[in-house]
Scaffold this active site. Structure first.
Site, short mmCIF file in Angstrom:
data_model
loop_
_atom_site.label_atom_id
_atom_site.label_comp_id
_atom_site.label_asym_id
_atom_site.label_seq_id
_atom_site.Cartn_x
_atom_site.Cartn_y
_atom_site.Cartn_z
N CYS A 1 71.09 45.23 60.73
CA CYS A 1 70.48 44.47 61.84
C CYS A 1 71.39 43.31 62.21
O CYS A 1 71.41 42.87 63.35
CB CYS A 1 69.10 43.98 61.45
SG CYS A 1 69.08 43.14 59.87
N GLY B 1 62.35 47.12 61.86
CA GLY B 1 62.86 48.30 62.55
C GLY B 1 63.30 47.97 63.96
O GLY B 1 63.63 46.81 64.27
N GLU C 1 60.55 42.03 62.23
CA GLU C 1 61.99 41.88 61.96
C GLU C 1 62.67 43.02 62.68
O GLU C 1 62.79 44.13 62.14
CB GLU C 1 62.27 41.96 60.45
CG GLU C 1 61.69 40.83 59.64
CD GLU C 1 62.45 39.53 59.78
OE1 GLU C 1 63.52 39.51 60.43
OE2 GLU C 1 61.98 38.53 59.23
P1 NAD Z 1 62.83 52.54 63.41
O1 NAD Z 1 62.22 51.60 64.37
O2 NAD Z 1 63.13 53.91 63.87
O3 NAD Z 1 61.88 52.70 62.12
C1 NAD Z 1 61.54 51.60 61.31
C2 NAD Z 1 60.26 51.90 60.56
O4 NAD Z 1 59.18 51.87 61.49
C3 NAD Z 1 60.21 53.27 59.90
O5 NAD Z 1 59.50 53.18 58.68
C4 NAD Z 1 59.42 54.09 60.90
O6 NAD Z 1 58.79 55.21 60.33
C5 NAD Z 1 58.41 53.05 61.35
N1 NAD Z 1 57.78 53.30 62.66
C6 NAD Z 1 58.38 53.65 63.81
N2 NAD Z 1 57.45 53.73 64.80
C7 NAD Z 1 56.26 53.44 64.23
C8 NAD Z 1 54.94 53.37 64.72
N3 NAD Z 1 54.64 53.63 65.98
N4 NAD Z 1 53.95 53.03 63.87
C9 NAD Z 1 54.23 52.72 62.58
N5 NAD Z 1 55.46 52.81 62.05
C10 NAD Z 1 56.47 53.14 62.87
O7 NAD Z 1 64.15 51.83 62.84
P2 NAD Z 1 65.28 52.44 61.90
O8 NAD Z 1 66.13 53.36 62.70
O9 NAD Z 1 64.71 52.90 60.61
O10 NAD Z 1 66.10 51.11 61.56
C11 NAD Z 1 67.05 50.54 62.40
C12 NAD Z 1 66.47 49.39 63.20
O11 NAD Z 1 65.88 48.44 62.34
C13 NAD Z 1 67.54 48.64 63.96
O12 NAD Z 1 67.04 48.29 65.22
C14 NAD Z 1 67.78 47.41 63.11
O13 NAD Z 1 68.33 46.32 63.80
C15 NAD Z 1 66.38 47.13 62.64
N6 NAD Z 1 66.37 46.31 61.44
C16 NAD Z 1 66.00 45.02 61.56
C17 NAD Z 1 66.03 44.19 60.45
C18 NAD Z 1 65.66 42.74 60.56
O14 NAD Z 1 65.44 42.14 59.53
N7 NAD Z 1 65.60 42.16 61.73
C19 NAD Z 1 66.42 44.70 59.21
C20 NAD Z 1 66.78 46.04 59.12
C21 NAD Z 1 66.75 46.84 60.25
#
Ligand code: NAD
Length: 514
Positions: A295, A239, A261
């Site tokens: 990402c 995320g 990631e």
């Molecule tokens: P996000 O950070 O809003 O959420 C990702 C996940 O984390 C969700 O399941 C969310 O519910 C959970 N989450 C958020 N805060 C949390 C906490 N405090 N405790 C536990 N869980 C928590 O991200 P998004 O908007 O869903 O996705 C987009 C982001 O993800 C972008 O920054 C993208 O680059 C990144 N991403 C990275 C990769 C990688 O492999 N590097 C792959 C896909 C997406």
């Protein structure tokens, strides 16, 4: 809609909580809203705190059985999961399209990635190799072996609601771990459909509940508990950087392990020796594919000054050809953003671009009329920007591409590495020395570095992940499996004596009176 859900074993009101059978889901209720038309298509009941605890207990209990099954036999179960995914590919693809707005070919590509991961994991299940070492002590043998960790927490982002789970879960499973999955609240139905498929396979093979668990839920009832849960030795989280910081803080506070990631800010360097057609095609796919919500999306094109104008023109021409619309239609190349808030964030970022001296060369508009009335569609945007503009260092999760000029390769690499993230990178060049410089230790500082291949669309065979604020984690192929296991170094003494390493002498003579 109902038919699609029913083929995937789901109904319009469904639970997102279970260990092999569904629990009621006594926590919050989340409406699954399609970004295609901004309409709800299902309601998902999420885990209450006590249901999370129940699931974590099940995962802990099932681990004791699952770890005793030989790894190649666990691989056989994963092979059957792969077969079941093959059968569901079209339906799962359709659901992913509906729930997160990916075009059908990308959505089905994501399911294909899960299938590829299953195949990879099957092979890996027979290759959990440890090294042997020569002992310095006579009659001694040393080797290392890999044991499973326990229940592994997997937190996934909305933009890869299926594939990222498989990178983690299928490797975790062959490694002997059970899995507790907390999916994105924007992709809960896809998660429920996937565990339904997996549970059926587990049941058919007489395996107990608790091997693959789904815990949809909010931050308090599930997120926080998962991070603080000492039953979960490893949390793999995908995320944003902000989320990664919270995960890292909480899990390391209890000295648990993490795989992070996180966000990327990926660039393509286009040198004067590059094949311009190849570069344009790769940049357009990288920047516009998945509506700029990968990402690995190409966010910066760092272009040699001698080819800057021509390449900018070609990019604008190519952007004009991008067909935006309903992602379920085969001719569509770019669907909606995930929600209206994402559109607002894009618009806000473009205001900042202007304020910081950037110039919008193409697109960036919120679209309206007919299907676009959902308020989630935009035209992809090309901006001319200076490398020092602070907004260029941020990951705006939308199709904004910054074009940046450079004059020497050293300067291009400095610009390239000047952002806080370090996921994917590419150089387009037909000059061997330029390519090798980019790949050298003084070149790209990212986890992924490509030559004449764009930044997005990685294959599962390599270890996927990035450096700096991207979090340092590696998933999927290569030796990423090691992060899901614990290494044990073993020394066996068959000498009948007890020599100490490093020549240390420490002898008490039991015959001597004290
Ligand atoms: P996000 O950070 O809003 O959420 C990702 C996940 O984390 C969700 O399941 C969310 O519910 C959970 N989450 C958020 N805060 C949390 C906490 N405090 N405790 C536990 N869980 C928590 O991200 P998004 O908007 O869903 O996705 C987009 C982001 O993800 C972008 O920054 C993208 O680059 C990144 N991403 C990275 C990769 C990688 O492999 N590097 C792959 C896909 C997406």
């Amino acid at each position: 809609m109902q038919k699609l859900l029913s083929r995937l074993g789901l109904t319009e009101t469904l639970s997102g909580v279970g260990s092999g059978t569904w629990l009621p889901g006594q926590g919050c209720e989340v409406a699954a809203v399609s970004p295609i038309n901004d309409k709800p298509f299902a309601t998902v009941k999420c885990a209450a705190a006590r249901e999370y605890d129940q699931i974590a207990d099940q995962a802990t209990e099932a681990f004791l059985k699952w770890r005793m099954i030989p790894a190649p036999k666990r691989g056989e179960i994963v092979r059957r999961i792969g077969l079941a995914l093959r059968q569901a590919k079209e339906d799962l693809g359709a659901l992913i399209s509906l729930e997160v707005g990916k075009i059908r070919s990308e959505a089905e590509g994501e399911v294909q990635e899960m299938i590829d991961m299953a195949d990879f994991a099957v092979g890996q299940s027979r290759m959990l190799y440890g090294l042997t070492m020569h002992s310095e002590r006579p009659g001694h043998r040393m080797y290392e072996q890999w044991h499973p960790l326990g229940p592994v927490g997997v937190i996934t982002a909305f933009n890869f609601p299926a594939a990222v789970w498989s990178w983690n879960a299928l490797i975790a499973l062959i490694a002997g771990n059970t899995v507790v999955w907390k999916p994105s609240s924007k992709a809960l139905v896809t998660a429920a459909a996937i565990v339904n498929i997996v549970w059926k396979v587990l049941r058919e093979n007489d395996l107990p509940d608790g091997i693959v668990n789904l815990a949809a839920g909010n931050r308090n009832d599930v997120g926080k508990r998962l991070l603080q849960d000492t039953r979960i030795p490893l949390v793999s989280a995908t995320g944003s950087v902000a989320m990664g910081r919270q995960v890292a803080r909480s899990v390391s506070e209890r000295l648990g392990k993490t795989i992070l990631e996180l966000g990327g800010n990926n660039a393509v360097i286009v040198t004067k020796s590059a094949d311009p057609d190849l570069a344009v095609r790769a940049i357009v796919f990288g920047a516009v594919g998945t509506a700029g919500q990968r990402c690995t999306t190409t966010r910066r094109a760092i272009i040699h000054e001698s080819v800057f104008e021509a390449l900018s023109r070609s990019l604008i021409q190519a952007y004009q050809q991008v067909r935006i619309g309903d992602p379920r239609k085969p001719e569509t190349l770019m669907g909606p953003l995930i929600d209206k808030a994402a559109v607002d964030r894009m618009q806000d970022a473009l205001k900042v671009v202007r304020n910081q001296g950037g110039r919008i060369l193409y697109g960036g508009k919120k679209l309206s009329g007919e299907i676009f009335d959902a308020g989630t569609y935009v035209s992809p945007c090309i901006c001319e920007a200076g490398p020092q503009m602070p907004i260029v260092g941020e990951e705006t999760f939308a199709p904004i591409l910054y074009l940046i000029r450079y004059s020497t390769l050293d300067q291009a690499i400095v610009i390239h590495n000047s952002v806080p993230q370090g996921l994917s990178s590419a150089i387009f060049s037909n000059d061997l020395l330029e390519a090798e410089t980019f790949l050298s230790c003084a070149g790209s500082d990212c986890g992924i570095a490509n030559v004449n291949v764009g930044t997005s669309g990685a294959e599962i065979g390599g270890a996927f992940g990035g450096e700096k604020q991207t979090g340092g984690g590696r998933e999927a192929g290569s030796d990423a499996w090691k992060a899901y296991m614990r290494r044990q170094t073993c020394t066996i003494n068959a000498s009948g004596m007890l020599p100490l390493a490093q020549g240390i002498r420490f002898q008490v003579d039991p015959q001597e009176p004290t």
